[in-house]
Design an enzyme around this catalytic site. Structure first.
Site: not given
Ligand code: CP
Ligand code: NVA
Length: 305
Positions: A129, A224, A292, A264, A102, A132
Protein backbone atom coordinates in the site's frame (compact mmCIF):
# COMPACT_ATOMS: atom_id res chain seq x y z
CA UNK A 1 7.03 5.52 -18.00
CA UNK A 2 6.91 6.07 -14.25
CA UNK A 3 4.62 3.66 -12.41
CA UNK A 4 4.04 3.76 -8.65
CA UNK A 5 3.56 0.14 -7.61
CA UNK A 6 5.76 -0.34 -4.53
CA UNK A 7 8.31 1.74 -2.66
CA UNK A 8 11.23 -0.57 -3.41
CA UNK A 9 10.86 0.33 -7.12
CA UNK A 10 11.77 3.92 -6.25
CA UNK A 11 14.95 5.63 -5.10
CA UNK A 12 15.06 7.24 -1.65
CA UNK A 13 15.90 10.54 -3.38
CA UNK A 14 12.74 10.45 -5.51
CA UNK A 15 10.57 9.51 -2.51
CA UNK A 16 12.05 12.41 -0.54
CA UNK A 17 11.18 14.66 -3.49
CA UNK A 18 7.57 13.40 -3.28
CA UNK A 19 7.35 14.35 0.40
CA UNK A 20 8.72 17.83 -0.31
CA UNK A 21 6.34 18.23 -3.27
CA UNK A 22 3.39 17.17 -1.08
CA UNK A 23 4.35 19.79 1.52
CA UNK A 24 4.48 22.43 -1.23
CA UNK A 25 1.13 21.40 -2.75
CA UNK A 26 -0.50 21.28 0.70
CA UNK A 27 0.67 24.82 1.49
CA UNK A 28 -0.39 26.02 -1.97
CA UNK A 29 -3.85 24.46 -1.51
CA UNK A 30 -4.31 25.99 1.95
CA UNK A 31 -3.13 29.40 0.69
CA UNK A 32 -5.92 29.60 -1.90
CA UNK A 33 -5.70 26.67 -4.30
CA UNK A 34 -3.49 24.61 -6.58
CA UNK A 35 -2.65 25.61 -10.13
CA UNK A 36 -4.81 23.80 -12.75
CA UNK A 37 -1.88 21.88 -14.20
CA UNK A 38 -4.06 18.83 -14.94
CA UNK A 39 -6.56 20.66 -17.18
CA UNK A 40 -8.08 18.07 -19.55
CA UNK A 41 -6.33 15.23 -17.73
CA UNK A 42 -8.37 12.29 -16.46
CA UNK A 43 -7.42 9.59 -13.98
CA UNK A 44 -9.15 6.19 -14.24
CA UNK A 45 -9.70 4.63 -10.81
CA UNK A 46 -10.15 0.87 -10.99
CA UNK A 47 -11.34 -0.80 -7.78
CA UNK A 48 -11.58 -4.53 -7.03
CA UNK A 49 -12.17 -3.71 -3.35
CA UNK A 50 -14.04 -1.02 -1.37
CA UNK A 51 -12.44 2.32 -0.43
CA UNK A 52 -13.17 5.65 1.24
CA UNK A 53 -9.83 7.45 1.60
CA UNK A 54 -8.09 6.22 -1.54
CA UNK A 55 -11.07 6.82 -3.80
CA UNK A 56 -11.98 10.26 -2.44
CA UNK A 57 -8.42 11.57 -2.00
CA UNK A 58 -7.43 10.67 -5.58
CA UNK A 59 -10.60 12.13 -7.05
CA UNK A 60 -10.34 15.33 -5.00
CA UNK A 61 -6.61 15.59 -5.81
CA UNK A 62 -7.33 15.45 -9.55
CA UNK A 63 -10.09 18.07 -9.21
CA UNK A 64 -7.92 20.43 -7.14
CA UNK A 65 -5.27 20.21 -9.87
CA UNK A 66 -7.77 21.10 -12.60
CA UNK A 67 -8.40 17.57 -13.89
CA UNK A 68 -10.95 14.88 -13.15
CA UNK A 69 -11.24 11.21 -12.22
CA UNK A 70 -13.55 8.37 -13.19
CA UNK A 71 -14.45 5.73 -10.62
CA UNK A 72 -14.77 2.19 -11.99
CA UNK A 73 -16.18 -0.15 -9.36
CA UNK A 74 -15.58 -3.94 -9.28
CA UNK A 75 -18.94 -4.70 -10.93
CA UNK A 76 -18.36 -2.29 -13.81
CA UNK A 77 -15.04 -3.55 -15.14
CA UNK A 78 -14.64 -7.10 -13.89
CA UNK A 79 -10.85 -6.71 -14.20
CA UNK A 80 -9.45 -9.97 -15.58
CA UNK A 81 -12.93 -11.51 -15.61
CA UNK A 82 -15.18 -9.62 -18.04
CA UNK A 83 -12.07 -8.48 -19.91
CA UNK A 84 -8.37 -9.29 -19.71
CA UNK A 85 -6.09 -6.99 -17.71
CA UNK A 86 -3.99 -6.37 -20.82
CA UNK A 87 -7.06 -5.21 -22.78
CA UNK A 88 -8.36 -3.02 -19.92
CA UNK A 89 -4.92 -1.37 -19.65
CA UNK A 90 -4.72 -0.60 -23.37
CA UNK A 91 -8.30 0.66 -23.63
CA UNK A 92 -7.98 2.96 -20.59
CA UNK A 93 -4.66 4.27 -21.96
CA UNK A 94 -6.57 5.59 -24.98
CA UNK A 95 -9.03 7.58 -22.85
CA UNK A 96 -7.11 8.70 -19.77
CA UNK A 97 -3.71 10.01 -18.68
CA UNK A 98 -3.27 7.73 -15.67
CA UNK A 99 -4.68 4.62 -13.99
CA UNK A 100 -4.94 4.11 -10.24
CA UNK A 101 -5.92 0.55 -9.33
CA UNK A 102 -6.85 -1.26 -6.10
CA UNK A 103 -6.50 -5.00 -6.59
CA UNK A 104 -6.20 -8.30 -4.75
CA UNK A 105 -3.17 -9.87 -6.42
CA UNK A 106 -0.17 -7.53 -6.69
CA UNK A 107 0.62 -9.09 -10.08
CA UNK A 108 -2.53 -7.46 -11.41
CA UNK A 109 -1.15 -3.92 -10.97
CA UNK A 110 2.10 -5.14 -12.50
CA UNK A 111 0.18 -6.46 -15.51
CA UNK A 112 -1.71 -3.18 -15.83
CA UNK A 113 1.65 -1.36 -15.79
CA UNK A 114 3.09 -3.77 -18.35
CA UNK A 115 0.32 -3.09 -20.85
CA UNK A 116 -0.67 0.53 -20.15
CA UNK A 117 0.93 3.40 -22.03
CA UNK A 118 -0.01 5.76 -19.16
CA UNK A 119 1.32 5.66 -15.57
CA UNK A 120 -0.20 3.10 -13.20
CA UNK A 121 -0.49 3.79 -9.45
CA UNK A 122 -1.09 1.03 -6.90
CA UNK A 123 -3.98 2.11 -4.68
CA UNK A 124 -3.47 -1.05 -2.53
CA UNK A 125 -2.77 -4.65 -3.41
CA UNK A 126 -2.68 -7.69 -1.12
CA UNK A 127 1.05 -7.12 -0.58
CA UNK A 128 1.64 -3.34 -0.79
CA UNK A 129 0.00 0.00 0.00
CA UNK A 130 2.65 2.49 -1.16
CA UNK A 131 0.42 5.61 -1.30
CA UNK A 132 -0.58 5.01 2.33
CA UNK A 133 3.03 4.66 3.48
CA UNK A 134 4.05 7.85 1.67
CA UNK A 135 1.19 9.80 3.28
CA UNK A 136 2.30 8.35 6.60
CA UNK A 137 5.88 9.54 6.09
CA UNK A 138 4.49 13.01 5.41
CA UNK A 139 2.52 12.89 8.67
CA UNK A 140 5.51 11.64 10.67
CA UNK A 141 7.76 14.29 9.14
CA UNK A 142 5.23 17.03 10.00
CA UNK A 143 4.98 15.80 13.59
CA UNK A 144 8.70 15.33 14.31
CA UNK A 145 10.47 17.52 11.72
CA UNK A 146 12.60 14.53 10.69
CA UNK A 147 12.40 10.86 9.73
CA UNK A 148 15.98 9.64 10.23
CA UNK A 149 16.48 7.83 13.53
CA UNK A 150 12.81 7.68 14.59
CA UNK A 151 11.47 4.39 15.91
CA UNK A 152 8.24 3.16 14.35
CA UNK A 153 6.51 0.13 15.88
CA UNK A 154 3.84 -1.75 13.95
CA UNK A 155 1.55 -3.90 16.09
CA UNK A 156 -0.58 -6.55 14.39
CA UNK A 157 -0.81 -8.30 11.05
CA UNK A 158 2.28 -8.42 8.80
CA UNK A 159 0.13 -7.27 5.88
CA UNK A 160 0.25 -4.89 2.90
CA UNK A 161 0.31 -1.76 5.10
CA UNK A 162 3.12 -3.17 7.28
CA UNK A 163 5.16 -4.17 4.21
CA UNK A 164 4.99 -0.69 2.68
CA UNK A 165 5.81 0.92 6.03
CA UNK A 166 8.83 -1.35 6.34
CA UNK A 167 10.01 -0.17 2.92
CA UNK A 168 9.31 3.45 3.87
CA UNK A 169 11.32 3.07 7.09
CA UNK A 170 14.15 1.41 5.13
CA UNK A 171 14.38 4.36 2.72
CA UNK A 172 14.66 6.95 5.50
CA UNK A 173 16.87 5.43 8.19
CA UNK A 174 14.10 4.64 10.65
CA UNK A 175 14.10 1.84 13.24
CA UNK A 176 11.19 -0.42 12.33
CA UNK A 177 9.90 -2.94 14.84
CA UNK A 178 6.92 -5.19 14.35
CA UNK A 179 5.00 -7.35 16.80
CA UNK A 180 2.87 -10.11 15.30
CA UNK A 181 1.71 -13.53 16.44
CA UNK A 182 3.37 -16.56 14.84
CA UNK A 183 1.84 -17.25 11.45
CA UNK A 184 1.12 -13.54 10.80
CA UNK A 185 4.66 -12.14 10.57
CA UNK A 186 5.75 -10.02 7.61
CA UNK A 187 6.95 -12.36 4.86
CA UNK A 188 10.71 -12.73 4.36
CA UNK A 189 10.39 -11.26 0.85
CA UNK A 190 9.20 -7.96 2.37
CA UNK A 191 12.48 -7.77 4.31
CA UNK A 192 14.45 -8.77 1.22
CA UNK A 193 12.94 -5.89 -0.75
CA UNK A 194 13.60 -3.39 2.05
CA UNK A 195 17.13 -4.50 3.06
CA UNK A 196 19.18 -2.82 0.27
CA UNK A 197 17.69 0.57 1.17
CA UNK A 198 18.29 -0.01 4.87
CA UNK A 199 21.95 -0.75 4.18
CA UNK A 200 22.27 2.71 2.60
CA UNK A 201 20.13 4.64 5.10
CA UNK A 202 21.12 2.95 8.38
CA UNK A 203 17.55 1.71 9.02
CA UNK A 204 17.15 -1.32 11.29
CA UNK A 205 14.40 -3.96 11.59
CA UNK A 206 13.37 -6.09 14.57
CA UNK A 207 10.58 -8.68 14.85
CA UNK A 208 8.82 -9.63 18.06
CA UNK A 209 5.83 -11.61 19.28
CA UNK A 210 5.42 -9.35 22.30
CA UNK A 211 3.86 -5.95 21.46
CA UNK A 212 5.46 -4.37 24.57
CA UNK A 213 8.93 -5.29 23.32
CA UNK A 214 8.19 -3.78 19.90
CA UNK A 215 6.77 -0.46 21.18
CA UNK A 216 9.40 0.14 23.88
CA UNK A 217 10.49 3.78 23.48
CA UNK A 218 8.81 4.06 20.05
CA UNK A 219 8.06 7.46 18.52
CA UNK A 220 5.31 6.09 16.30
CA UNK A 221 2.84 3.29 17.13
CA UNK A 222 1.01 1.94 14.12
CA UNK A 223 -1.73 -0.63 13.68
CA UNK A 224 -4.16 -1.86 11.06
CA UNK A 225 -7.12 -4.20 10.87
CA UNK A 226 -6.64 -7.83 11.88
CA UNK A 227 -8.78 -8.90 8.90
CA UNK A 228 -7.87 -7.31 5.59
CA UNK A 229 -10.19 -7.06 2.60
CA UNK A 230 -10.47 -10.52 1.07
CA UNK A 231 -9.74 -12.35 4.36
CA UNK A 232 -13.28 -12.17 5.75
CA UNK A 233 -13.64 -15.97 5.90
CA UNK A 234 -10.71 -16.05 8.39
CA UNK A 235 -12.33 -13.54 10.77
CA UNK A 236 -12.81 -15.86 13.75
CA UNK A 237 -9.31 -17.38 13.62
CA UNK A 238 -7.73 -13.97 13.17
CA UNK A 239 -9.65 -12.35 16.01
CA UNK A 240 -8.40 -15.12 18.29
CA UNK A 241 -4.79 -14.87 17.06
CA UNK A 242 -4.60 -11.06 17.46
CA UNK A 243 -6.45 -10.77 20.77
CA UNK A 244 -3.33 -9.51 22.61
CA UNK A 245 -2.34 -7.10 19.83
CA UNK A 246 -4.41 -4.03 20.68
CA UNK A 247 -3.07 -0.49 20.91
CA UNK A 248 -4.57 0.69 24.19
CA UNK A 249 -3.53 3.01 27.02
CA UNK A 250 -1.55 0.25 28.75
CA UNK A 251 0.53 -0.49 25.65
CA UNK A 252 0.98 3.22 24.93
CA UNK A 253 2.74 3.63 28.29
CA UNK A 254 5.67 1.61 26.91
CA UNK A 255 6.24 4.08 24.04
CA UNK A 256 8.06 7.44 24.13
CA UNK A 257 6.04 10.05 26.02
CA UNK A 258 5.70 12.15 22.83
CA UNK A 259 4.68 9.16 20.71
CA UNK A 260 2.02 9.48 18.05
CA UNK A 261 -0.45 6.72 17.19
CA UNK A 262 -1.30 5.98 13.57
CA UNK A 263 -3.79 3.77 11.77
CA UNK A 264 -4.38 3.70 8.01
CA UNK A 265 -8.16 3.29 8.68
CA UNK A 266 -10.78 1.92 8.51
CA UNK A 267 -10.38 1.16 12.24
CA UNK A 268 -12.15 -1.58 14.13
CA UNK A 269 -12.43 0.21 17.43
CA UNK A 270 -12.30 -2.16 20.38
CA UNK A 271 -10.20 -4.62 18.35
CA UNK A 272 -6.79 -3.39 17.12
CA UNK A 273 -7.25 0.04 18.74
CA UNK A 274 -9.37 1.41 21.59
CA UNK A 275 -11.58 4.50 21.33
CA UNK A 276 -9.52 6.12 24.09
CA UNK A 277 -6.32 5.89 22.01
CA UNK A 278 -7.92 6.57 18.61
CA UNK A 279 -9.50 9.76 19.97
CA UNK A 280 -6.82 10.55 22.57
CA UNK A 281 -4.07 13.15 22.71
CA UNK A 282 -1.48 10.93 20.96
CA UNK A 283 -3.73 10.13 18.00
CA UNK A 284 -2.61 11.28 14.55
CA UNK A 285 -5.36 9.35 12.77
CA UNK A 286 -7.20 12.22 11.11
CA UNK A 287 -4.23 14.39 10.06
CA UNK A 288 -2.88 11.11 8.69
CA UNK A 289 -6.06 10.51 6.67
CA UNK A 290 -6.02 14.10 5.37
CA UNK A 291 -2.42 13.71 4.23
CA UNK A 292 -3.51 11.01 1.79
CA UNK A 293 -4.88 13.91 -0.28
CA UNK A 294 -1.65 15.88 -0.25
CA UNK A 295 0.64 12.95 -1.01
CA UNK A 296 -1.72 11.74 -3.75
CA UNK A 297 -1.30 15.12 -5.47
CA UNK A 298 2.49 14.80 -5.30
CA UNK A 299 2.42 11.24 -6.69
CA UNK A 300 0.06 12.27 -9.51
CA UNK A 301 2.14 15.32 -10.42
CA UNK A 302 5.35 13.29 -10.40
CA UNK A 303 4.11 10.41 -12.58
CA UNK A 304 1.64 12.23 -14.86
CA UNK A 305 3.48 15.46 -15.66
N1 CP B 1 -6.41 3.68 4.21
C1 CP B 1 -7.10 3.39 3.11
O1 CP B 1 -6.55 3.02 2.07
O2 CP B 1 -8.44 3.60 3.22
P1 CP B 1 -9.54 3.14 2.16
O3 CP B 1 -9.53 1.63 2.15
O4 CP B 1 -10.83 3.71 2.64
O5 CP B 1 -9.14 3.68 0.81
N1 NVA C 1 -4.78 -4.06 5.38
C1 NVA C 1 -6.02 -3.41 5.02
C2 NVA C 1 -5.77 -1.99 4.67
C3 NVA C 1 -7.00 -1.19 4.36
C4 NVA C 1 -6.68 0.20 3.93
C5 NVA C 1 -6.65 -4.17 3.87
O1 NVA C 1 -5.93 -4.58 2.95
O2 NVA C 1 -7.87 -4.36 3.90
Amino acid sequence: MKHFLKLSDWSSKDLWHLIQLAIHLKMEWKAGGNKPIFKDKILAMVFQKPSLRTRVSFEVAMKHLGGDAIMLSPDEIGLGKRESIADVARVLSGYTQGIMARVFDHEHVEQLAQWASVPVINGLSDSHHPCQAMGDLLTIYEQFGRLQGLKIAFVGDGNNVAASLLEAAAHFGMHFTVASPDGYMLPEEAYEEARPFAEDSGATFEMFNDPRAAVKGADVLYTDTWVSMGQESETKTREAAFAGYQINDTLLKHASKNAIVMHCLPAHRGQEITDAVADGEHSALFPQAENRLHIQKAILVHVMS
